[in-house]
Design a protein around this motif. Structure first.
Motif, PDB file in Angstrom:
ATOM      1  N   ILE A 173      37.138  43.873  26.759  1.00 36.48           N
ATOM      2  CA  ILE A 173      35.949  44.722  26.624  1.00 36.48           C
ATOM      3  C   ILE A 173      35.199  44.776  27.940  1.00 36.48           C
ATOM      4  CG2 ILE A 173      33.677  44.890  25.525  1.00 36.48           C
ATOM      5  CD1 ILE A 173      34.982  43.726  22.980  1.00 36.48           C
ATOM      6  N   PHE A 174      35.014  43.603  28.567  1.00 35.72           N
ATOM      7  CA  PHE A 174      34.330  43.572  29.861  1.00 35.72           C
ATOM      8  C   PHE A 174      35.062  44.403  30.897  1.00 35.72           C
ATOM      9  CE2 PHE A 174      34.697  41.643  34.096  1.00 35.72           C
ATOM     10  CZ  PHE A 174      33.439  41.931  34.582  1.00 35.72           C
ATOM     11  N   ALA A 175      36.373  44.232  30.996  1.00 35.57           N
ATOM     12  CA  ALA A 175      37.153  44.940  32.010  1.00 35.57           C
ATOM     13  C   ALA A 175      37.025  46.450  31.835  1.00 35.57           C
ATOM     14  CB  ALA A 175      38.617  44.518  31.942  1.00 35.57           C
ATOM     15  N   ASN A 176      37.103  46.920  30.613  1.00 35.06           N
ATOM     16  CA  ASN A 176      36.981  48.362  30.350  1.00 35.06           C
ATOM     17  C   ASN A 176      35.593  48.869  30.716  1.00 35.06           C
ATOM     18  OD1 ASN A 176      39.618  48.555  29.379  1.00 35.06           O
ATOM     19  ND2 ASN A 176      39.014  48.163  27.260  1.00 35.06           N
ATOM     20  N   GLU A 177      34.572  48.121  30.309  1.00 33.42           N
ATOM     21  CA  GLU A 177      33.203  48.571  30.588  1.00 33.42           C
ATOM     22  C   GLU A 177      32.879  48.471  32.081  1.00 33.42           C
ATOM     23  OE1 GLU A 177      31.664  50.180  28.584  1.00 33.42           O
ATOM     24  OE2 GLU A 177      32.212  49.556  26.565  1.00 33.42           O
ATOM     25  N   LEU A 178      33.392  47.457  32.763  1.00 39.50           N
ATOM     26  CA  LEU A 178      33.159  47.354  34.209  1.00 39.50           C
ATOM     27  C   LEU A 178      33.759  48.544  34.928  1.00 39.50           C
ATOM     28  CD1 LEU A 178      32.205  45.659  36.665  1.00 39.50           C
ATOM     29  CD2 LEU A 178      34.515  44.709  36.751  1.00 39.50           C
ATOM     30  N   GLU A 179      34.982  48.915  34.572  1.00 37.69           N
ATOM     31  CA  GLU A 179      35.631  50.065  35.209  1.00 37.69           C
ATOM     32  C   GLU A 179      34.818  51.336  34.955  1.00 37.69           C
ATOM     33  OE1 GLU A 179      40.103  51.982  35.642  1.00 37.69           O
ATOM     34  OE2 GLU A 179      39.692  50.507  34.078  1.00 37.69           O
ATOM     35  N   ASN A 180      34.322  51.482  33.733  1.00 38.26           N
ATOM     36  CA  ASN A 180      33.504  52.662  33.413  1.00 38.26           C
ATOM     37  C   ASN A 180      32.223  52.693  34.240  1.00 38.26           C
ATOM     38  OD1 ASN A 180      35.353  53.493  31.485  1.00 38.26           O
ATOM     39  ND2 ASN A 180      34.300  52.465  29.798  1.00 38.26           N
ATOM     40  N   LEU A 198      26.064  47.279  32.109  1.00 41.77           N
ATOM     41  CA  LEU A 198      26.941  46.500  31.238  1.00 41.77           C
ATOM     42  C   LEU A 198      26.175  45.997  30.021  1.00 41.77           C
ATOM     43  CD1 LEU A 198      28.934  44.404  33.878  1.00 41.77           C
ATOM     44  CD2 LEU A 198      29.888  46.137  32.355  1.00 41.77           C
ATOM     45  N   LEU A 199      24.938  45.565  30.247  1.00 44.53           N
ATOM     46  CA  LEU A 199      24.106  45.068  29.152  1.00 44.53           C
ATOM     47  C   LEU A 199      23.892  46.155  28.099  1.00 44.53           C
ATOM     48  CD1 LEU A 199      22.499  42.493  28.356  1.00 44.53           C
ATOM     49  CD2 LEU A 199      20.490  43.565  29.401  1.00 44.53           C
ATOM     50  N   GLU A 200      23.628  47.358  28.559  1.00 43.87           N
ATOM     51  CA  GLU A 200      23.412  48.478  27.639  1.00 43.87           C
ATOM     52  C   GLU A 200      24.672  48.846  26.869  1.00 43.87           C
ATOM     53  OE1 GLU A 200      21.869  51.458  30.218  1.00 43.87           O
ATOM     54  OE2 GLU A 200      19.925  50.443  30.477  1.00 43.87           O
ATOM     55  N   ARG A 201      25.816  48.405  27.392  1.00 46.81           N
ATOM     56  CA  ARG A 201      27.094  48.629  26.701  1.00 46.81           C
ATOM     57  C   ARG A 201      27.535  47.390  25.916  1.00 46.81           C
ATOM     58  NH1 ARG A 201      26.661  51.932  30.853  1.00 46.81           N
ATOM     59  NH2 ARG A 201      27.865  53.884  30.932  1.00 46.81           N
ATOM     60  N   GLY A 202      26.610  46.415  25.805  1.00 47.91           N
ATOM     61  CA  GLY A 202      26.881  45.247  24.982  1.00 47.91           C
ATOM     62  C   GLY A 202      27.656  44.141  25.647  1.00 47.91           C
ATOM     63  N   VAL A 203      27.587  44.050  26.991  1.00 39.35           N
ATOM     64  CA  VAL A 203      28.278  42.977  27.710  1.00 39.35           C
ATOM     65  C   VAL A 203      27.247  42.230  28.562  1.00 39.35           C
ATOM     66  CG1 VAL A 203      30.099  42.367  29.333  1.00 39.35           C
ATOM     67  CG2 VAL A 203      30.413  44.309  27.787  1.00 39.35           C
ATOM     68  N   ILE A 204      27.020  40.952  28.242  1.00 39.30           N
ATOM     69  CA  ILE A 204      26.039  40.138  28.961  1.00 39.30           C
ATOM     70  C   ILE A 204      26.735  39.375  30.086  1.00 39.30           C
ATOM     71  CG2 ILE A 204      24.213  38.423  28.757  1.00 39.30           C
ATOM     72  CD1 ILE A 204      24.277  38.843  25.723  1.00 39.30           C
ATOM     73  N   THR A 205      26.283  39.568  31.325  1.00 39.47           N
ATOM     74  CA  THR A 205      26.814  38.868  32.494  1.00 39.47           C
ATOM     75  C   THR A 205      25.646  38.236  33.248  1.00 39.47           C
ATOM     76  OG1 THR A 205      26.691  40.884  33.830  1.00 39.47           O
ATOM     77  CG2 THR A 205      28.782  40.442  32.671  1.00 39.47           C
ATOM     78  N   ARG A 206      25.885  37.719  34.446  1.00 37.56           N
ATOM     79  CA  ARG A 206      24.815  37.118  35.253  1.00 37.56           C
ATOM     80  C   ARG A 206      24.771  37.773  36.621  1.00 37.56           C
ATOM     81  NH1 ARG A 206      20.779  33.614  33.798  1.00 37.56           N
ATOM     82  NH2 ARG A 206      21.330  31.769  34.996  1.00 37.56           N
TER      83      ARG A 206
END
Length: 359
Positions: A344-351, A313-321
């Motif tokens: 954006i997060f939901a789409n990237e998480l599914e991917n 996710l980080l590499e796709r530009g989404v910072i989580t914990r």
């Protein structure tokens, strides 16, 4: 002791990974930002930064006293509630045989309250629903227990314990133990039926401390302002050990203005409820199991190691914990953001989850 590891700053991720778009959903910040009233108040006060702040925070405590219907003698303010956590440990713990109890996992800054004294730190695992196991915590308490932390809602899980449970817990623990109810996310949960309010226990003379913050619902995380309330003797002791000017002048001004902006808090809380529902649905769609959250974030069990998902996710530009730093290697925590950020997060998480299955 381990140093605190904050969520990665947006600019750092952009530099490291060469990204133009980065969404930060790691630090439970207010997606609406601060109250416009607080911004205006800080701008007007900026020219007076050369003058020391009011060390007693008289005006801020007066505003808090009116909001909480508690005497100023029962109130304390700090450089974020983190500072208050530290000072509570400082005054209540002092010998190696003293005990401090907390849930596990819970807010990581409780640990140093015991470690810095040093005193005995007892961590009690959360229950199967990732809620504080108050029955087990009461059983762990002894005549050497001086301090018990209950984050309600809990960070990182977002789960809560109810008033009836706290009432019973207070009857089950030794009389000398002080219970600290950390209500950093209080505004997001206060509408819940049978949700306990630390203010009521303090007003009733119980051996309870309540802590809250301006960082979350009020959107003042960057200016650092927390507050608390408790028995007179504890507040007096806090005032003896704190730094003389521990809350800066701009934070005091911002806090007073933010308290007046009830519309900003209402808008934040309403958006948060929609955001929690959306994030829970996104996790479920991706095959994860989210906790029932009453805070401004969701904690979910991915059913697989979360660190690779966090990194992807980080590499796709989404910072989580990721939860591995808390002893939950399959869990991920995500903050409520703007509608666009969460999509954006939901789409990237599914991917990311789909790729993991494919591999």
């Amino acid at each position: 002791m381990q140093p605190y590891s904050p969520g990665k700053p947006v600019e750092e991720v952009k530099r490291e990974l060469g990204l133009d778009r980065v969404v930060k959903l790691a630090s439970n910040e207010n997606p609406f930002g601060p109250s416009p009233k607080a911004v205006r108040a800080v701008k007007e006060a900026a020219e007076r930064m050369h003058i020391y702040p009011d060390g007693a925070a008289f005006d801020l405590k007066k505003a808090l006293s009116e909001k909480l219907d508690l005497p100023a003698a029962n109130l304390m303010v700090g450089n974020g509630s983190d500072e208050l956590i530290h000072m509570v440990g400082l005054i209540l713990l002092g010998a190696e045989e003293d005990e401090m109890i907390m849930g596990d996992p819970s807010f990581s800054r409780y640990d140093p309250a015991a470690q810095l004294q040093p005193s005995r730190l007892i961590k009690v695992p959360l229950d199967a629903d990732r809620r504080h196991d108050l029955h087990a915590m009461a059983k762990a308490a002894t005549d050497r227990t001086k301090l018990i932390w209950i984050a309600n809602p809990n960070n990182p899980t977002g789960t809560i314990v109810r008033k009836s449970e706290i009432d019973q817990f207070l009857m089950d623990i030794p009389e000398q133990a002080v219970v600290a109810l950390d209500e950093a996310y209080f505004e997001f949960a206060e509408h819940v039926l049978d949700f306990p309010n630390a203010r009521d226990y303090v007003a009733a003379g119980k051996n309870v401390i309540g802590l809250r913050t301006f960082s979350k619902a009020y959107g003042l995380a960057g200016i650092r302002l927390g507050y608390g309330f408790g028995p007179d003797a504890i507040i007096d002791a806090i005032n003896r050990v704190r730094e003389p000017f521990n809350v800066n002048c701009l934070a005091q001004i911002a806090g007073i203005a933010a308290l007046e902006d009830e519309e900003h808090v209402r808008k934040t809380v309403e958006n948060n409820r929609r955001g929690i529902d959306f994030l829970a649905g996104a996790f479920e769609k991706a095959g994860a199991k989210p906790c029932e959250s009453f805070a401004n974030f969701i904690y979910a069990d991915l059913g697989r190691p979360a660190r690779p998902v966090f990194q992807a996710l980080l590499e796709r530009g989404v910072i989580t914990r990721p939860g591995d730093v808390l002893g939950d290697p399959t869990c991920l925590r995500v903050s409520v953001g703007t509608e666009e950020e969460m999509k954006i997060f939901a789409n990237e998480l599914e991917n990311v989850m789909s790729l993991a299955v494919a591999r």
